[in-house]
Design an enzyme around this catalytic site. Structure first.
Site, short mmCIF file in Angstrom:
data_model
loop_
_atom_site.label_atom_id
_atom_site.label_comp_id
_atom_site.label_asym_id
_atom_site.label_seq_id
_atom_site.Cartn_x
_atom_site.Cartn_y
_atom_site.Cartn_z
N LYS A 72 38.06 51.49 36.53
CA LYS A 72 38.83 52.70 36.76
C LYS A 72 40.19 52.36 37.37
O LYS A 72 41.11 53.16 37.34
CB LYS A 72 38.11 53.63 37.73
CG LYS A 72 36.74 54.05 37.29
CD LYS A 72 36.10 54.94 38.43
CE LYS A 72 34.65 55.21 38.15
NZ LYS A 72 33.97 55.76 39.34
N GLU B 64 45.59 45.93 33.75
CA GLU B 64 44.60 45.65 34.79
C GLU B 64 45.22 45.98 36.15
O GLU B 64 46.43 45.80 36.33
CB GLU B 64 44.19 44.17 34.68
CG GLU B 64 43.25 43.63 35.72
CD GLU B 64 41.84 44.22 35.73
OE1 GLU B 64 41.75 45.46 35.84
OE2 GLU B 64 40.87 43.45 35.68
N ILE C 128 44.22 44.59 39.23
CA ILE C 128 44.35 43.38 40.04
C ILE C 128 43.56 42.24 39.40
O ILE C 128 42.46 42.46 38.90
CB ILE C 128 43.89 43.65 41.50
CG1 ILE C 128 44.08 42.42 42.39
CG2 ILE C 128 42.46 44.16 41.57
CD1 ILE C 128 43.97 42.73 43.89
N VAL C 129 44.17 41.07 39.38
CA VAL C 129 43.49 39.88 38.87
C VAL C 129 43.05 39.07 40.09
O VAL C 129 43.88 38.59 40.85
CB VAL C 129 44.41 39.03 37.97
CG1 VAL C 129 43.63 37.84 37.40
CG2 VAL C 129 45.00 39.87 36.86
N ASP C 130 41.74 38.99 40.26
CA ASP C 130 41.20 38.26 41.40
C ASP C 130 40.61 36.95 40.88
O ASP C 130 41.31 35.94 40.80
CB ASP C 130 40.15 39.14 42.10
CG ASP C 130 39.55 38.48 43.32
OD1 ASP C 130 40.04 37.41 43.72
OD2 ASP C 130 38.59 39.03 43.89
N GLY D 184 39.82 36.64 37.84
CA GLY D 184 40.31 36.58 36.47
C GLY D 184 39.20 36.69 35.43
O GLY D 184 39.47 36.67 34.23
N THR E 122 37.20 39.26 34.65
CA THR E 122 37.28 40.50 33.86
C THR E 122 38.32 40.33 32.75
O THR E 122 38.05 40.59 31.58
CB THR E 122 37.67 41.68 34.76
OG1 THR E 122 36.78 41.73 35.88
CG2 THR E 122 37.61 42.99 34.01
#
Ligand code: IMP
Ligand code: MG
Length: 177
Positions: free
Chosen positions: A42, A100, A102-104, A106, A108
């Site tokens: 979301k 996206e 946030i890329v944490d 990566g 996802t």
């Protein structure tokens, strides 16, 4: 600024200015084409709403959403995602920008990128509002990145902690969670 909702890391003004930059960049890159934004639910919906309106109105835009849940840890190659909600459009022949929040790890993004690139997109790029440092499983640079942030848990501007705080206009670090 310290408040009950945490400390502001990126203010709404900074977000607004940066998104205007990204919009100019995207408008130049996609001049004469159209764009299909695919938001990963979301968290991305606030960013997507502002990003699409920062793109030149000359460029035809479509949007759709995907919802995925990830399993497995970032360091193993066996981590995978389960598609909870797929897009309703065909990807074939379209110019896609995955959106996206946030890329944490990566993970996802790595899996969503793989899924969509297997469906015959004409082009496939990524816009992310935030990126944390670290061993991202998504090994490409994000094409349109808002901000690199430290490795802290953040909320606001669509990002949640236990489904709360998505409505905050700034990106904040919670003081106590
Ligand atoms: P990744 O697969 O580890 O890159 O995680 C991506 C997803 O985890 C994001 O789309 C967010 O929904 C969530 N996430 C990661 N870090 C944060 C954070 O600091 N605040 C809120 N959500 C986060
Ligand atoms: Mg997310």
């Amino acid at each position: 600024m310290k408040t009950a909702q945490g400390t502001v890391l990126v203010s709404h003004d900074e977000i607004r200015i940066r998104i205007a930059d990204l919009g100019r960049q995207i408008s130049a890159d996609y001049a004469g084409r159209s764009i299909t934004f695919i938001g990963i639910l979301k968290g991305s919906f606030v960013f997507l709403a502002d990003l699409m309106r920062s793109v030149s109105p000359e460029i035809p835009i479509e949007i759709d959403f995907m919802s995925v849940s990830s399993y497995g840890d970032a360091t193993s190659s066996s981590g995978t995602v389960h598609i909870e909600k797929d897009v309703g459009i065909t990807i074939d022949g379209r110019d896609i920008i995955i959106v996206e929040d946030i890329v944490d790890t990566g993970l996802t993004l790595f899996h969503v990128h793989n899924i969509l690139s297997g469906r015959g997109a004409r082009s496939l790029r990524v816009a992310a509002l935030l990126e944390k440092p670290g061993n991202s499983r998504y090994e490409r640079p994000v094409d349109y990145l808002g901000f690199k942030i430290p490795n802290k848990f953040v909320v606001g501007y669509g990002l949640d902690y236990a489904q709360h705080y998505r409505n905050l206009p700034d990106i904040r670090v919670l003081d106590e969670i």
